[in-house]
Structure formats: C-alpha cells, structure tokens
Design an enzyme around this catalytic site. Structure first.
Site, short mmCIF file in Angstrom:
data_model
loop_
_atom_site.label_atom_id
_atom_site.label_comp_id
_atom_site.label_asym_id
_atom_site.label_seq_id
_atom_site.Cartn_x
_atom_site.Cartn_y
_atom_site.Cartn_z
N ASP A 197 -3.62 23.19 -21.54
CA ASP A 197 -3.59 24.32 -22.49
C ASP A 197 -2.86 25.29 -21.91
O ASP A 197 -2.79 25.49 -20.82
CB ASP A 197 -4.94 24.67 -22.81
CG ASP A 197 -5.97 25.09 -21.47
OD1 ASP A 197 -5.58 24.43 -20.67
OD2 ASP A 197 -6.58 26.01 -21.77
N GLU A 198 -2.45 26.50 -22.69
CA GLU A 198 -2.06 27.59 -22.32
C GLU A 198 -0.89 27.51 -21.36
O GLU A 198 -1.07 28.13 -20.28
CB GLU A 198 -3.14 28.57 -21.83
CG GLU A 198 -4.14 28.78 -22.89
CD GLU A 198 -5.40 29.55 -22.62
OE1 GLU A 198 -5.62 29.87 -21.22
OE2 GLU A 198 -6.14 30.09 -23.15
N THR A 199 0.16 27.19 -21.70
CA THR A 199 1.33 27.17 -20.90
C THR A 199 2.38 28.32 -21.85
O THR A 199 2.89 27.79 -22.58
CB THR A 199 2.10 25.81 -20.95
OG1 THR A 199 2.40 25.33 -22.22
CG2 THR A 199 1.37 24.77 -19.86
#
EC number: 3.2.1.52
Length: 893
Positions: free
Chosen positions: A560-562
């Site tokens: 997640d969350e790149t």
C-alpha cells in the site's frame, strides 16, 4: 565524550567575549551568548518547561493554499526557562504527525527533517532566556489537531549539527524532561502533561463549520446510555461470541463445576486442547477424577465447517462433539464462556455452533512501536478464548524492522532501533517520539527463536500467524539497513556483496512524500537486488515456520501507499524503456506486486496485500489465491473497492477503518488516545453494530467522520464512454472474513495496546463468528443507501439495540472479570452523568460496572442510586469489576 564544564561567571564572560552574536532585533539589551557545552545542555534539558497550545483549527490566509485545499491548524510551543540560559548552538528535535507549513518569524525557526521529525533552530535574533521567561513559537501545520495525543512526546535537546562546535568531540543528546509522558495513576494510561488541555470551542474541537461531532461529555454519554433498552436475556446462558443456537433444557438440573471436570479425551490429541484447559483452570475449573464427566468426541459427520461443534450439558455430564480438533477446542472455550468467575454452575443446554466467517482476524503493528512477546502471548490467549483464528503480525515498516533474518544482521542491528543519530549509522531517526535511548521499550525485535515460540504458541491455540514485512512502500527501516550493509562491504572492498541486497538507486533524484511524509521509504522496483532481498527474507521466514511446525502458507506483502516514487530513478527509466509492458513509473507498483507474488508462489506461499496497492495488478498475472484487505472508508464509498476485488475472485477480508481500526478513539473527546482520520469515535457498540456482508447499507444509520449523513451508491455506474466503473458484488460472491487493526504510531506501551484492543476485540469476535438476524442481507442488484432509504426496518434497528444491550451486560457481568484475571488492561468506559433538580444520576454503557462520584472536597464515593448534590464541581467515573483501576473521570456540568 565531551566533558561537562563548570563555568564560573567570570570564565563565562571571558568565553562569551570570544563567541558572541549581537542581537539586533530584540528590544532587550544585547547579550553575549556562550557556546553550548554538555553540562549546560544537560541542565537545560532537565529544567526547560515545554508546553504545546492549540490556537485554532480554523484555516486562515496563512495556510498554504497549494496544500490540502488550504487546510491547516495553528499551534504554539511555549518554552519557559527555570534559570538564566545564555547559550547558542543548540537545537530541539521533535515529532509532529503533520508537517509544519509555516512559522512566525522570531527567535526560532522550524524545518522538516523527514517523516514526522522536525528541527527547531535558533535564529540570529535569539537572545537567550532569563529565569522565568517564556518564549513562544507559533506555527501552522497540515490539516487539524483534534486530540491531545496528536502531540508526540520526548522532545530532544541536542547540539545543532550545523554549528562549528558539533564536530568538537562527542555530544550526548537529551530528552527534555517536561516532554516525557506520565502514567495516570487511576487509569494506568499514558498522558502528556506538556499538552495544554483542548476545549470544547469549535476552533479546537471541530474540523469545519459543518462538523456536527458532539464532545462525549458526561451528559452526552448519559443520554446515549439511557436510550438503550434494558438487558432482557439470561446471563447464565450468555456466551461471547453468540452460538448459532442455544436450547435451554429447563427440566434438567444445573451442573456445578466447583469440584472440577473429569475429562475423557478419547481420540482427541491432548495438546490440541491444552490451552483451553489452561483457561478453564485459570477460571477455577480444575481437572479432577471426582469432577463432572466431560466427554470429547471426534465425529467426521459433526459438521463440515472448520471449528463447528456441539456442546451438550445434560444429565450432569458434558459432551463436546466436533469433526475436528479446532471444534473441540472451541467447545471447551464455550464451556469457559458460560461460567462466571464467581459462579461455576452451568445450565442444562444443547448448543449447536459454527463460525460464520472462515477468516476471523486481528492485526497488530509491532513495527512503529515495538510490543513484547508477552503482550502477544496475552493477546493470542484472548483471541483463542473468543474464537478468532488469524493473527496478522506487522513486523516491518518505516520506523522499525522487528524480525531477525539470518544473514541480514543489519536489519535488526540498525533497523530495530531508533535513537538520536542523524546520520543513521547506528540506528534509525528518532521518529514517533522514540527519544535517545536505543534500549527503550519502543525498540526491539524478535529473535528467530522467539518468533518460532510465538508461532507455536499461536498454533497450539488454533491461530494462524500471517507475517507482514511491508513493501515496496513503508520500507524505510529495510532501506536504511541495507544502505549500512552496502557501506560495510564497500569499505571491505567487496562490491558484489555490497550490491547484493541494495534496495535503493543511489542516483535516484525523485522528490516525493509518502503518506507519513517520508521522502525515501520505497523499495526500488527496478533493481534485481530488491527481489533478491525479498527472496532471501522469504526463505528465512519460511524456514522459521517450518522449524516451528507451522508452515508458512500465506504472507502479507503490504503493497500500500507508494506515493510517486521512482520517477527520476535512472535504473527505472532504463527498465521501463526496455519493457514494452510498462509505460510510466506508476505502472511499476503493479509490476512489483506481481513479481513478488511470483516469488511467493514459487515457495508455495499465498499472497495477501492491502486493497489500494494490490488492486493495481493485472489479475491475469496474479496467482489463483489472493487475499485482499479492503480498507476503504465506508463514508468515502469504500464498499466499491471491496466489491471490485471480490468480483475478481479474490479472498477479501473486510478491514474498514471507520469501524475496524482499533487505534482510533473510543469516543469523541480530545483526551481519548488515537488517530481519527476516518472516525472520531469507534466504541464497542459501533463494532457490534457492523454488518460486514452489506457495507453500503451502513449509510442508513452511521455518519461520516464529521457526524454528517452520507450516501452510499452501490448501483451499476458507467463512465462517459459507457464503461462500467462500479457494479455490485456478483451473485455467489462474499467476503471471507473481517479483521480488526491496531496500528501503533502513538501506542507506546503494552498496556495502552491492550486498552485500545479490549473490549473492542470481543465485539470483533462477535461479528466474525455470528451473523445476527437484524443484519440486512446484501442486495446483489445494487441499491442506494442513505438516511431516507429505509431498507433496514425499525424492527431490525430495535433488535440490534436490544442485542447490544444484552451483549454489554454480558461484558460487564461476565467477561470483564475474566479479562482482569488474565491481567488484560482493558478500557473501562467513561461514565455518563447528569444533575437534575439537584440530584446526580450516573450510568454506564456496560450496566453492572461499579460507579463512583466525588465533589471538589470529597474522596470517591460509591454510587448506587440518585443522590442529592450541592457542590458545583462533580466528577463521575466507572470502576473495574474486581480491581482498583478506574475509567477516566468526567466532570458533570
């Protein structure tokens, strides 16, 4: 070590004469400033009084309009000196969850370092401190501050690394004593005395002018508690989680377990139920040849669902029948659930039971702040007691790597510690208020042997451990550790070994900021060394599981969350140019996950990931079995991504933040611990009221994060070209389960972790195991839900409220005492209270808990009925059932 100097007034004057800065802006006379020394730094750290004051959450023209729609809050740091302090070349480092946008010109400046870490430096106008003088620093930071726990403790006083004196010997940074946390003696929970109390005014309590959130005052809680119907069930037959069916046999006598139980194992492996017997023993039920006969029976026809069982308490004997040992184990846990610690008699009943969901999970983050092996053991015990079966163990993130990996010692030598080392040669930066001590409890890791012990402990309680070492984002601890490995082997002249597991492109100039404001936390997706690292870690973790006797069959990669990484990485630019399936850096997220999934598949390990990252993959390039944790906020149409992933044929675990994140506050009160980006109040009743099968339908009776109604559209939707961009879950599709989450950014102790998890875990277990009749079935044809759609009948709403009341009474009068016996630091609720016609009334969300009140002049007094009060200051609280611990006191206005 630079020796502390004892400087007399004369020598100080002489020293200052050679090291002065003239104050040209202050109205005070110019003062000669001495160069800081270790002794002065130590003294100042112990005496400086720091106070954070929230000025306003109302955005103004000084907010950065280019960021977050111009939203920011104004904070003020007040520094008060206890003695004269005329020194320069020092700085203060502190953590703030949202970065500072601007600050007021004056004697200090603020700069963002990385992540949440900020630096306060002295400006040229700094004029020193006179004894008793207070200097203030106003700043504006992103978004809002709505909770006192936003303010992270352990500000660090250090020599400014940019000053000439920084290289003159070894300096020791110190935590400013006034910014350390304390433990409240009544609740046992961490408090931060340096934070000035927030008030109920809009500027401090609400996000916007349209925010309808109510402060959970004693009066608000009293009204809410009073609106609940009285419990109407038989406590003696109540069990958490609720069985599928319970038939009470009134013609049979009760069974008394005071003399113990005489257990007949038959074909059942004793080891498979040992933990359940240990729990019974802790509740006062011993194994005894003279006890009530208990027959354990394996019968392959007893049910096809893993964990199903039948419990019969008839004719003064007990029989537990199941198709597998998990079912026998759960039958014994139901036996423990029926009893009270003060009453070991059981009614005659026949119980048929089986779990509703296969996946009944709890996620624990031990990366942001480390938590002990004993904490995990205690958590696992309670998960097993309430029939949860999946422990998602988050072992690595930006702020810490918590698992020993043979051959990659740097991961724990560097990555498991945070301290004050700005070059990160010995530890990570002191993010999240870690302070300066690398041996503090927020630091640490599990050795190979400890991890195997955890696996065995969980496995013996029929709980699968699903490890997670987050990647490619949230990987800063690993990246920094492998940088140090690179440096070590380059220094030894071994270039090949130095580059073997390198996770970053040294020539990457991409400027990005992760959700937690890191600019260097994403593994490079274009380097073979990144995948070599992952393969190495997976081989070692798989070996640990095999040696423990509980094979690694599923691994959670995070995914997640790149945020915007790799754009200017030369290695990625070359990689994309040579790959006709990739067009831009954003395509690399899906590529990375697909390649890691293949690495796992080659090792017979199933892949799991968070929904936002794993949704970027091409399903055709993924394995047959994929677990996706759906964490979309429901009021932000979070049901859409969940349904999309289910329709792919993936195994979806509902992890909705607005109800399943246990790091959020229980109530809307600035003193409650937790983040609140999706919900200001997530109490046990809300979790109990969850309908995981029908996510959009919550719009009928839940509100958004500002307590305003919202609409959830689950109909077929198309874009302008006629392409379907959303459709309901296909017929025959369903979620495999639900999972509660404890993220630990501001959870710095085991007790606080338990406070946040319990009693919410019991409501989680209820929803994971039992589907109630009041839950609205999902409509595969699609619906639009809001406050006016009325798909849920008034009868169903009333059933939900009544069953919550019964559940709450069971918690208070049965289960809390068991948690106390297990030394679980559960949250005792804040009590409701009101004064009407001079009479004080008190109530609780959990009827049956002891209640107390006090005046400004009195000690705490027990409350049993409305009482006359004349004092202007009245406080109320709830107490633990069997200990002296109390809930947080509220003032009745």
């Amino acid at each position: 070590m630079k020796n502390p100097l004892v400087i007399s007034l004369l020598s100080l004057a002489l020293l200052s004469a050679c090291n002065t800065e003239t104050d040209t802006t202050s109205s005070q006379p110019a003062i000669n400033m001495a160069v800081i020394d270790q002794g002065a730094l130590d003294t100042f750290a112990n005496s400086l009084q720091v106070e954070f004051e929230l000025v306003t959450n109302v955005a103004d023209g000084q907010c950065d309009k280019a960021k977050h729609d111009g939203l920011c809050y104004q904070g003020r740091l007040n520094f008060t000196a206890q003695e004269d302090f005329y020194y320069k070349d020092w700085a203060i480092y502190f953590s703030l969850i949202n970065p500072v946008q601007t600050f007021a010109a004056g004697e200090f400046t603020i700069a963002h370092v990385n992540g949440d870490l900020h630096k306060i430096s002295l400006s040229k106008s700094f004029s020193g401190f006179r004894k008793g003088e207070t200097k203030s620093l106003d700043f504006r930071a992103d978004f809002w501050s709505l909770a006192e726990t936003d303010l992270i403790p352990n500000y660090i006083l250090a020599v400014d690394e940019t000053s000439p004196v920084a290289n003159q010997g070894e300096w020791q940074a110190r935590v400013i004593a006034s910014t350390r946390t304390q433990v409240d003696p009544e609740t046992g929970i961490e408090i931060s005395p340096f934070v000035k109390e927030y008030t109920e005014v809009r500027e401090q309590f609400k996000r916007t002018d349209t925010d309808q959130t109510q402060w959970a005052t004693a009066e608000v809680l009293f009204a809410r508690n009073s609106a609940m119907p009285a419990s109407n069930h038989q406590l003696q037959t109540a069990v958490i989680p609720t069985p599928t069916s319970v038939e009470v046999i009134d013609t049979e006598p009760v069974v008394d377990l005071s003399d113990g139980i005489d257990l007949k194992f038959n074909q059942v492996n004793k080891a498979s139920v040992a933990a359940a017997l240990q729990r019974l023993d802790s509740l006062g039920v011993k194994l005894s040849a003279s006890g009530i006969p208990v027959m354990l029976q394996l019968n392959e026809h007893a049910g096809s669902v893993e964990g199903a069982y039948q419990l019969d308490i008839i004719d003064r004997k007990i029989t537990i029948t199941a198709a597998n040992e998990a079912g026998i184990f759960y039958g014994l846990q139901t036996l423990a659930g029926l009893i009270r610690v003060t009453d070991l008699t059981l009614p005659a009943v026949q119980i048929q039971d089986q779990p509703y969901y296969d996946f009944r999970g709890m996620f624990v983050d031990v990366s942001r702040n480390f938590h002990s092996q004993q904490f995990l053991y205690d958590l696992i015990d309670q998960m097993a007691a309430y029939k949860l079966n999946k422990l998602h163990l988050h072992l690595a993130d930006d702020e810490g790597w918590r698992l020993e990996i043979p051959g990659l010692e740097e991961l724990t030598e560097i990555g498991s510690k945070r301290c004050f080392d700005l070059r990160e040669q010995t530890c990570l930066l002191p993010q999240l208020g870690a302070g300066v001590d690398p041996t503090s409890p927020v630091n640490g890791y599990f050795t190979v042997e400890q991890y195997k012990q955890i696996l065995k402990y969980a496995g013996e309680r029929h709980i699968q451990v699903i490890p997670s070492l987050d990647m490619p984002g949230h990987s800063r601890a690993a990246i920094v550790s492998m940088k140090r490995r690179f440096d070590k082997y380059m220094g030894a002249g071994d270039t090949e070994k130095a580059q073997q597991y390198l996770l970053h492109d040294p020539k990457d100039t991409t400027v990005y900021s992760s959700v937690q404001y890191y600019n260097d936390n994403t593994i490079n997706a274009c380097m073979d060394s990144s995948y070599a690292f992952i393969a190495k870690v997976m081989d070692e973790v798989k070996a640990m599981h095999a040696e423990a006797g509980y094979p690694l069959t599923r691994y959670h990669i995070g995914a997640d969350e790149t945020a915007g990484a790799w754009v200017d990485s030369p290695k990625c630019q070359a990689f994309i140019a040579g790959n006709d399936k990739l067009e831009k850096a954003e395509d690399l997220v899906g590529y990375f996950i697909e390649r890691v999934a293949q690495i796992l598949a080659e090792r017979d390990i199933e892949v799991a990931g968070w929904s936002d990252g794993i949704s970027h993959t091409n399903p055709d390039n993924m394995p047959d079995v994929v677990q996706a944790n759906a964490w979309g906020v429901l009021s932000w149409q979070g049901h859409k991504s969940a349904h999309q992933l289910v329709n792919r044929g993936w195994e979806v675990v509902v992890s909705s933040p607005d109800v399943m994140y246990f790091d959020f506050p229980y109530e809307a009160d600035p003193k409650e611990h937790g983040y609140y980006w999706a919900s200001r109040h997530t109490n046990s009743e809300k979790i109990f009221s969850f309908m995981p099968d029908n996510l959009p339908a919550h719009a009928e009776y839940w509100l958004d994060r500002e307590d305003n109604p919202y609409q959830a559209d689950d109909t077929v939707q198309k874009d302008e070209q006629g392409n379907i961009i959303h459709q309901p879950m296909l017929k025959g599709k369903r979620f495999i389960g639900i999972q509660g989450q404890l993220w630990s950014e501001n959870t710095r102790s085991d007790d606080l972790s338990e406070y946040k998890i319990f009693p919410r875990l019991l409501a989680l277990a209820e929803r994971a195991w039992h589907s109630p009749e009041w839950a609205l079935p999902y409509d595969h044809n699609g619906q639009i839900y809001d406050r006016d759609s009325h798909k849920i009948s008034q009868q169903q709403h009333q059933q939900r409220r009544q069953q919550w009341s019964n559940f709450a009474a069971t918690l208070a009068n049965k289960e809390f005492a068991k948690l106390e016996l297990a030394d679980i630091h559960y949250r005792i609720p804040t009590a409701g209270g009101k004064i009407e016609n001079g009479r004080l009334q008190i109530n609780s969300a959990f009827p049956g808990l002891p209640l107390q009140y006090r005046t400004a002049e009195s000690d705490w007094l027990d409350y049993t009925a409305p009482v006359e009060v004349t004092d202007a200051e009245i406080w109320v609280r709830a107490k633990a059932m069997t200990s002296e611990r109390a809930g947080r006191a509220l003032k009745v206005k």
